[in-house]
Scaffold this active site. Structure first.
Site, mmCIF file in Angstrom:
data_model
loop_
_atom_site.group_PDB
_atom_site.id
_atom_site.type_symbol
_atom_site.label_atom_id
_atom_site.label_comp_id
_atom_site.label_asym_id
_atom_site.label_seq_id
_atom_site.Cartn_x
_atom_site.Cartn_y
_atom_site.Cartn_z
ATOM 1 N N ASN A 106 0.845 -1.179 0.000
ATOM 2 C CA ASN A 106 0.000 0.000 0.000
ATOM 3 C C ASN A 106 0.891 1.244 0.000
ATOM 4 O O ASN A 106 1.292 1.721 1.059
ATOM 5 C CB ASN A 106 -0.924 0.015 1.220
ATOM 6 C CG ASN A 106 -1.767 1.272 1.255
ATOM 7 O OD1 ASN A 106 -2.019 1.876 0.215
ATOM 8 N ND2 ASN A 106 -2.163 1.689 2.448
ATOM 9 N N ILE A 107 1.207 1.722 -1.172
ATOM 10 C CA ILE A 107 2.047 2.910 -1.292
ATOM 11 C C ILE A 107 1.143 4.140 -1.237
ATOM 12 O O ILE A 107 0.252 4.288 -2.067
ATOM 13 C CB ILE A 107 2.822 2.901 -2.632
ATOM 14 C CG1 ILE A 107 3.650 1.609 -2.729
ATOM 15 C CG2 ILE A 107 3.727 4.125 -2.739
ATOM 16 C CD1 ILE A 107 4.157 1.329 -4.113
ATOM 17 N N CYS A 128 15.567 6.225 1.569
ATOM 18 C CA CYS A 128 14.702 5.414 2.438
ATOM 19 C C CYS A 128 15.663 4.500 3.209
ATOM 20 O O CYS A 128 16.615 4.997 3.816
ATOM 21 C CB CYS A 128 13.661 4.642 1.627
ATOM 22 S SG CYS A 128 14.335 3.730 0.221
#
Lengths: 205, 205
Positions: free
Chosen positions: B114-115, B139
């Site tokens: 789920n971006i 990241c």
């Protein structure tokens, strides 16, 4: 050569020819709902990347990549193969005032490998000369010959070998060669240091 | 924030802190015969690369990467993980006048992915704002979350999906995710076009 026009030392990649704020193209096949036609899309050459300010790397560009290459405002191309430059590519260079520097390095395979240090050194001198930037370095696939040249540039920039090899391997992938990395490790950059001034800063200050 | 000092829009990577022409370091472990000590060598973060002028990408930087990061004259860092920024990294930012933009995107795994499109969109707005450059996007490993953000930037730059995915896969390697590439394909950049003017050109003309 369109020196003044071509030397956009920090033109955003892909943005110069098609400014986003003036897109009047008809709806295309973009499933995102964005209005863009296939004709507007840009195709960088295989294995394309930015190396440094005014320095790019890639595999062999073909006709489909020319619109993208125009956005880079290239002043020079460093071609690392011995084969003659294709007519279409030579015409693209002529039409865009781009100078070709060819260094005929054979695409040798391991275990029989012979990377000509003199050619890499001469090519590196071209990269370090501000007058030649923006420039594109390419060979056939942008892996070995281009990887060796960029690796030697990183050594000149004092990158540690771990990082130089990490970058080399990212482009060479499963074709990475120990012999190329050994060449980079043994390459002596001391004679080039006086050439490697922070080239492009003068353009922005 | 050291705005004027930090915004070197085309400082050669790794060259700013250690100009090659003034190397007085003692001989080190360099087998090439070049005079360089281990202390002089610079270590970019894992998966580091230039994305565009004033835009860099990488995995999570640690203490060993700080000397290299100083050479970039960063003005901002875009951090795409939900975990608090480590104290050492936060102190490095404070000491160097670098602003932190954090977007807490979970490092989800397939098939449950789920971006958050809103977070990527907000992060892209930070990338497109000239005042925030030079900036580093990172990241944890510089593969998925960073790859999605850079992929959306490329879409805004009108790169074709083939080239966007080729670049994504170069950094994700054997961890490449179809779901990330599908996210990039579906991402609608139309609302961001008015923000994406050729930012840095004004700095050089």
């Amino acid at each position: 050569m369109r020196i003044e026009e071509s030397f956009k030392c920090d033109r955003p990649i892909g943005a110069a020819v098609t400014p986003f704020s003036t897109d009047n193209s008809p709806p295309g096949n973009d499933s995102s709902g964005d209005t863009v036609s296939l004709d507007d899309l840009l195709a960088p050459p295989l294995n394309f990347s930015m190396v440094d300010y005014g320095v790019y790397r890639s595999g062999f560009p073909d006709y489909a990549n020319f619109p993208f290459l125009r956005t880079l405002g290239l002043r020079s191309i460093i071609y690392l193969c011995p084969e003659p430059y294709p007519v279409a590519n030579a015409e693209f260079l002529k039409a865009n005032g781009i100078r070709l520097f060819q260094f005929g390095i054979e695409g040798s395979k391991e275990p029989f490998v012979n990377i000509p240090e003199d050619s890499i050194r001469e090519a590196l001198e071209v990269v370090l000369d501000e007058k030649n930037r923006p420039l594109l370095i390419h060979c056939k696939r942008g892996k070995h010959r281009t990887g060796c040249l960029v690796g030697c540039l990183r050594k000149l920039q004092k990158w540690c070998l771990t990082s130089i090899f990490d970058e080399y391997q990212r482009y060479a992938a499963d074709k990475a060669r120990v012999s190329d990395q050994r060449f980079i490790e043994l390459f002596d950059v001391s004679s080039l240091k006086e050439l490697s001034t922070p080239v492009a800063i003068s353009k922005c200050q």
